[in-house]
Design a protein around this motif. Structure first.
Motif, mmCIF file in Angstrom:
data_model
loop_
_atom_site.group_PDB
_atom_site.id
_atom_site.type_symbol
_atom_site.label_atom_id
_atom_site.label_comp_id
_atom_site.label_asym_id
_atom_site.label_seq_id
_atom_site.Cartn_x
_atom_site.Cartn_y
_atom_site.Cartn_z
ATOM 1 N N ASP A 165 0.858 -1.197 -0.062
ATOM 2 C CA ASP A 165 0.009 0.120 0.023
ATOM 3 C C ASP A 165 0.776 1.137 0.186
ATOM 4 O O ASP A 165 0.602 2.251 -0.818
ATOM 5 C CB ASP A 165 -0.925 -0.041 1.116
ATOM 6 C CG ASP A 165 -2.055 -1.027 0.858
ATOM 7 O OD1 ASP A 165 -2.403 -1.529 -0.156
ATOM 8 O OD2 ASP A 165 -2.643 -1.300 2.168
ATOM 9 N N ARG A 166 1.711 1.390 0.998
ATOM 10 C CA ARG A 166 3.028 2.438 0.973
ATOM 11 C C ARG A 166 3.507 2.780 -0.382
ATOM 12 O O ARG A 166 3.736 3.754 -0.964
ATOM 13 C CB ARG A 166 3.915 2.367 2.130
ATOM 14 C CG ARG A 166 3.279 2.571 3.516
ATOM 15 C CD ARG A 166 4.537 2.693 4.503
ATOM 16 N NE ARG A 166 5.592 1.877 4.255
ATOM 17 C CZ ARG A 166 5.653 0.367 4.709
ATOM 18 N NH1 ARG A 166 4.664 -0.030 5.516
ATOM 19 N NH2 ARG A 166 6.837 -0.114 4.260
ATOM 20 N N ARG A 168 2.526 1.633 -3.403
ATOM 21 C CA ARG A 168 1.680 1.967 -4.526
ATOM 22 C C ARG A 168 1.233 3.567 -4.355
ATOM 23 O O ARG A 168 1.143 4.071 -5.200
ATOM 24 C CB ARG A 168 0.403 0.982 -4.549
ATOM 25 C CG ARG A 168 -0.654 1.277 -5.388
ATOM 26 C CD ARG A 168 -1.782 0.293 -5.393
ATOM 27 N NE ARG A 168 -2.512 0.707 -4.162
ATOM 28 C CZ ARG A 168 -3.492 0.087 -3.857
ATOM 29 N NH1 ARG A 168 -3.968 -0.932 -4.804
ATOM 30 N NH2 ARG A 168 -4.317 0.387 -2.513
ATOM 31 N N ALA A 169 1.124 3.912 -3.084
ATOM 32 C CA ALA A 169 0.880 5.417 -2.928
ATOM 33 C C ALA A 169 1.839 6.185 -3.239
ATOM 34 O O ALA A 169 1.629 7.226 -3.944
ATOM 35 C CB ALA A 169 0.281 5.439 -1.306
#
Length: 175
Positions: A165-166, A168-169
């Protein structure tokens, strides 16, 4: 005894005590049982001795094929694929892990399917395909919960989901 002290939150690689791993490798020696072969493959891999680990992982797959169960063979193939991954052969590792995950899921072996998906997620993660990595980690988490995995296994998968998630963000912000 677990030789894994934790996981690097950025690379997702196992953090180990190299001295304890080397001592265990010496202790195992040249034992030829499948469990000893698989342990030696993993120890060599985490110690960065990838050529030795590759040769031994190929041998462990042959031994599992000849003398092991289908589950043993899947475990050996997944470990072999993880060595390929560490060596940078992402496509070969992804293909092998996909095959192992499908076979394990088809047999209802959730813990083994989760193991394969967790490793395939790491391949996607290192290939910077964070969407696919996250999907594999989420599926691995579900399968691990279904199979009654240990807290350490669940925590490793949650760490991987968070890392994907990190990243990708971060990739979205950078573009």
């Amino acid at each position: 005894m677990s030789y894994i002290l934790g996981y690097d939150p950025i690379t997702l690689r196992e953090q180990v005590d190299p001295r304890a791993c080397a001592e265990r490798l010496d202790e195992i020696g040249e034992q030829r049982s499948l469990p000893a072969l698989l342990e030696r493959v993993w120890l060599l891999k985490v110690l960065g001795r990838l050529e030795d680990s590759l040769v031994l992982s190929e041998q462990s797959v042959r031994v599992a094929r000849m003398a092991g169960t289908r589950k043993d063979l899947l475990r050996a193939r997944i470990l072999h694929a993880s060595v390929l991954h560490f060596r940078g052969a992402y496509a070969a590792a992804e293909q092998e892990l996909t095959s192992c995950a499908y076979e394990a899921e088809g047999q209802g072996w959730n813990a083994i399917a989760a193991f394969a998906l967790q490793h395939r997620g790491k391949v996607f993660y290192d290939s910077e395909d964070f969407v696919s990595a996250r999907a594999d980690f989420k599926q691995a988490l579900f399968l691990r919960q279904e199979s009654g995995a240990t807290d350490d296994q669940l925590e490793a998968t949650l760490l991987a989901i968070d890392a994907a998630d990190r990243r990708r963000a971060g990739a979205v912000v950078a573009s």
